[in-house]
Motif scaffolding. Structure first.
Motif, PDB file in Angstrom:
ATOM      1  N   VAL A  65       0.845  -1.192   0.000  1.00 40.75           N
ATOM      2  CA  VAL A  65       0.000   0.000   0.000  1.00 40.75           C
ATOM      3  C   VAL A  65       0.889   1.253   0.000  1.00 40.75           C
ATOM      4  CG1 VAL A  65      -2.036   1.052   1.054  1.00 40.75           C
ATOM      5  CG2 VAL A  65      -1.535  -1.343   1.489  1.00 40.75           C
ATOM      6  N   PRO A  66       1.607   1.492  -1.099  1.00 34.80           N
ATOM      7  CA  PRO A  66       2.508   2.641  -1.108  1.00 34.80           C
ATOM      8  C   PRO A  66       1.764   3.974  -1.051  1.00 34.80           C
ATOM      9  CG  PRO A  66       2.481   1.592  -3.261  1.00 34.80           C
ATOM     10  CD  PRO A  66       1.692   0.726  -2.331  1.00 34.80           C
ATOM     11  N   GLY A  67       0.534   3.993  -1.516  1.00 37.05           N
ATOM     12  CA  GLY A  67      -0.250   5.230  -1.447  1.00 37.05           C
ATOM     13  C   GLY A  67      -0.530   5.651  -0.015  1.00 37.05           C
ATOM     14  N   PHE A  68      -0.815   4.691   0.842  1.00 40.19           N
ATOM     15  CA  PHE A  68      -1.049   4.997   2.255  1.00 40.19           C
ATOM     16  C   PHE A  68       0.226   5.514   2.910  1.00 40.19           C
ATOM     17  CE2 PHE A  68      -0.772   3.490   6.681  1.00 40.19           C
ATOM     18  CZ  PHE A  68      -1.768   4.282   7.237  1.00 40.19           C
ATOM     19  N   MET A  69       1.359   4.886   2.601  1.00 45.29           N
ATOM     20  CA  MET A  69       2.627   5.309   3.200  1.00 45.29           C
ATOM     21  C   MET A  69       3.050   6.694   2.699  1.00 45.29           C
ATOM     22  SD  MET A  69       3.399   3.018   5.316  1.00 45.29           S
ATOM     23  CE  MET A  69       4.989   2.402   5.720  1.00 45.29           C
ATOM     24  N   ALA A  70       2.590   7.070   1.505  1.00 39.94           N
ATOM     25  CA  ALA A  70       2.949   8.379   0.933  1.00 39.94           C
ATOM     26  C   ALA A  70       2.008   9.491   1.384  1.00 39.94           C
ATOM     27  CB  ALA A  70       2.954   8.283  -0.585  1.00 39.94           C
ATOM     28  N   ARG A  71       0.992   9.148   2.153  1.00 38.78           N
ATOM     29  CA  ARG A  71       0.024  10.163   2.593  1.00 38.78           C
ATOM     30  C   ARG A  71       0.720  11.173   3.513  1.00 38.78           C
ATOM     31  NH1 ARG A  71      -5.054   7.584   4.914  1.00 38.78           N
ATOM     32  NH2 ARG A  71      -5.275   7.129   2.709  1.00 38.78           N
ATOM     33  N   PRO A  72       0.634  12.464   3.177  1.00 42.01           N
ATOM     34  CA  PRO A  72       1.308  13.480   4.003  1.00 42.01           C
ATOM     35  C   PRO A  72       0.636  13.642   5.367  1.00 42.01           C
ATOM     36  CG  PRO A  72       0.198  14.504   2.127  1.00 42.01           C
ATOM     37  CD  PRO A  72      -0.001  13.033   1.999  1.00 42.01           C
ATOM     38  N   VAL A  73       1.481  13.856   6.378  1.00 44.76           N
ATOM     39  CA  VAL A  73       0.982  14.076   7.736  1.00 44.76           C
ATOM     40  C   VAL A  73       1.153  15.535   8.111  1.00 44.76           C
ATOM     41  CG1 VAL A  73       1.307  13.463  10.167  1.00 44.76           C
ATOM     42  CG2 VAL A  73       1.481  11.711   8.410  1.00 44.76           C
ATOM     43  N   ALA A  74       2.349  16.049   7.931  1.00 46.57           N
ATOM     44  CA  ALA A  74       2.625  17.452   8.233  1.00 46.57           C
ATOM     45  C   ALA A  74       3.730  17.923   7.309  1.00 46.57           C
ATOM     46  CB  ALA A  74       3.047  17.618   9.691  1.00 46.57           C
ATOM     47  N   GLY A  75       3.405  18.726   6.353  1.00 44.82           N
ATOM     48  CA  GLY A  75       4.396  19.242   5.419  1.00 44.82           C
ATOM     49  C   GLY A  75       4.963  18.116   4.567  1.00 44.82           C
ATOM     50  N   ALA A  76       6.274  17.954   4.576  1.00 41.72           N
ATOM     51  CA  ALA A  76       6.925  16.910   3.782  1.00 41.72           C
ATOM     52  C   ALA A  76       6.977  15.571   4.512  1.00 41.72           C
ATOM     53  CB  ALA A  76       8.338  17.342   3.418  1.00 41.72           C
ATOM     54  N   VAL A  77       6.522  15.530   5.745  1.00 44.19           N
ATOM     55  CA  VAL A  77       6.538  14.297   6.541  1.00 44.19           C
ATOM     56  C   VAL A  77       5.318  13.469   6.179  1.00 44.19           C
ATOM     57  CG1 VAL A  77       6.538  13.345   8.863  1.00 44.19           C
ATOM     58  CG2 VAL A  77       7.783  15.457   8.393  1.00 44.19           C
ATOM     59  N   ASN A  78       5.560  12.200   5.813  1.00 44.73           N
ATOM     60  CA  ASN A  78       4.440  11.327   5.462  1.00 44.73           C
ATOM     61  C   ASN A  78       4.351  10.144   6.431  1.00 44.73           C
ATOM     62  OD1 ASN A  78       6.449   9.576   4.632  1.00 44.73           O
ATOM     63  ND2 ASN A  78       6.217  10.057   2.467  1.00 44.73           N
ATOM     64  N   VAL A  79       3.365   9.280   6.225  1.00 44.95           N
ATOM     65  CA  VAL A  79       3.134   8.139   7.111  1.00 44.95           C
ATOM     66  C   VAL A  79       4.326   7.184   7.085  1.00 44.95           C
ATOM     67  CG1 VAL A  79       1.659   6.122   7.504  1.00 44.95           C
ATOM     68  CG2 VAL A  79       0.632   8.307   6.878  1.00 44.95           C
ATOM     69  N   GLY A  80       4.927   6.965   5.922  1.00 45.67           N
ATOM     70  CA  GLY A  80       6.074   6.074   5.808  1.00 45.67           C
ATOM     71  C   GLY A  80       7.258   6.556   6.621  1.00 45.67           C
ATOM     72  N   MET A  81       7.503   7.873   6.598  1.00 46.63           N
ATOM     73  CA  MET A  81       8.603   8.422   7.394  1.00 46.63           C
ATOM     74  C   MET A  81       8.351   8.237   8.882  1.00 46.63           C
ATOM     75  SD  MET A  81       9.411  11.983   5.577  1.00 46.63           S
ATOM     76  CE  MET A  81      10.758  12.145   4.455  1.00 46.63           C
TER      77      MET A  81
END
Length: 181
Positions: free
Chosen positions: A117-133
């Protein structure tokens, strides 16, 4: 790189080097190189005794080697079967097994989610920070938290009992060897 101006076989190869050594008085097959950094007395490997046979890596025990070894083995088997040893091992397993299983599930969940599910991991959380990070940083965080929890558990629940067990084992083993050091 050096070039050879003469024809091949004119004495520039290994045959010539051996000939030079023999001319200086040292036969080529007996040349040994002394390593100044090798401490032969400390390593004990490859050393020869006076008869030319290799020195055993572990010196033979004093006294009766068969009977002493059997008595020491009995001491350790007795300790392993003791309730105190089983309690220490049980405390260890009750912490480590769930910790390892939990961490492996968390890690495999992270890897499977990142690949499926790379789309979920790429979802932004705050600015450039995403779920994967955040999940990747969570892997590091849980590693440190688990190491801290293990050290704390060992210090509070196992170390004192293991130390007492070690002292008891040493006293029993010393008695089995007849008080010899």
């Amino acid at each position: 790189m050096q070039s050879s101006n003469g024809p091949r076989g004119a004495g520039d190869g290994p045959e010539r080097a051996a000939g030079n050594q023999e001319e200086r008085g040292t036969p080529s097959h007996d040349v040994t190189f002394e390593d100044p950094w090798r401490d032969a007395s400390a390593s004990g490997w490859g050393d020869l005794d006076g008869t030319g046979t290799p020195v055993p890596a572990v010196p033979p025990a004093r006294g009766e080697p068969g009977a002493t070894a059997a008595r020491a083995r009995d001491v350790y088997v007795e300790v392993q079967r003791s309730a105190a040893f089983q309690e220490v091992r049980g405390r260890y397993r009750r912490f480590v097994v769930p910790g390892v299983v939990g961490f492996l599930v968390w890690y495999l969940g992270y890897v499977v989610t990142a690949t499926t599910v790379p789309g979920f991991m790429a979802r932004p959380v705050a600015g450039a920070v995403n779920v994967g990070m955040l999940a990747g940083l969570g892997q590091f965080l849980t590693t440190f938290v688990l190491a801290w929890a293990y050290a704390r558990h060992a210090r509070l629940r196992r170390d004192r009992a293991a130390l007492e067990l070690r002292w008891d084992t040493q006293e029993l083993a010393r008695g089995a060897r007849g008080g010899a050091q």
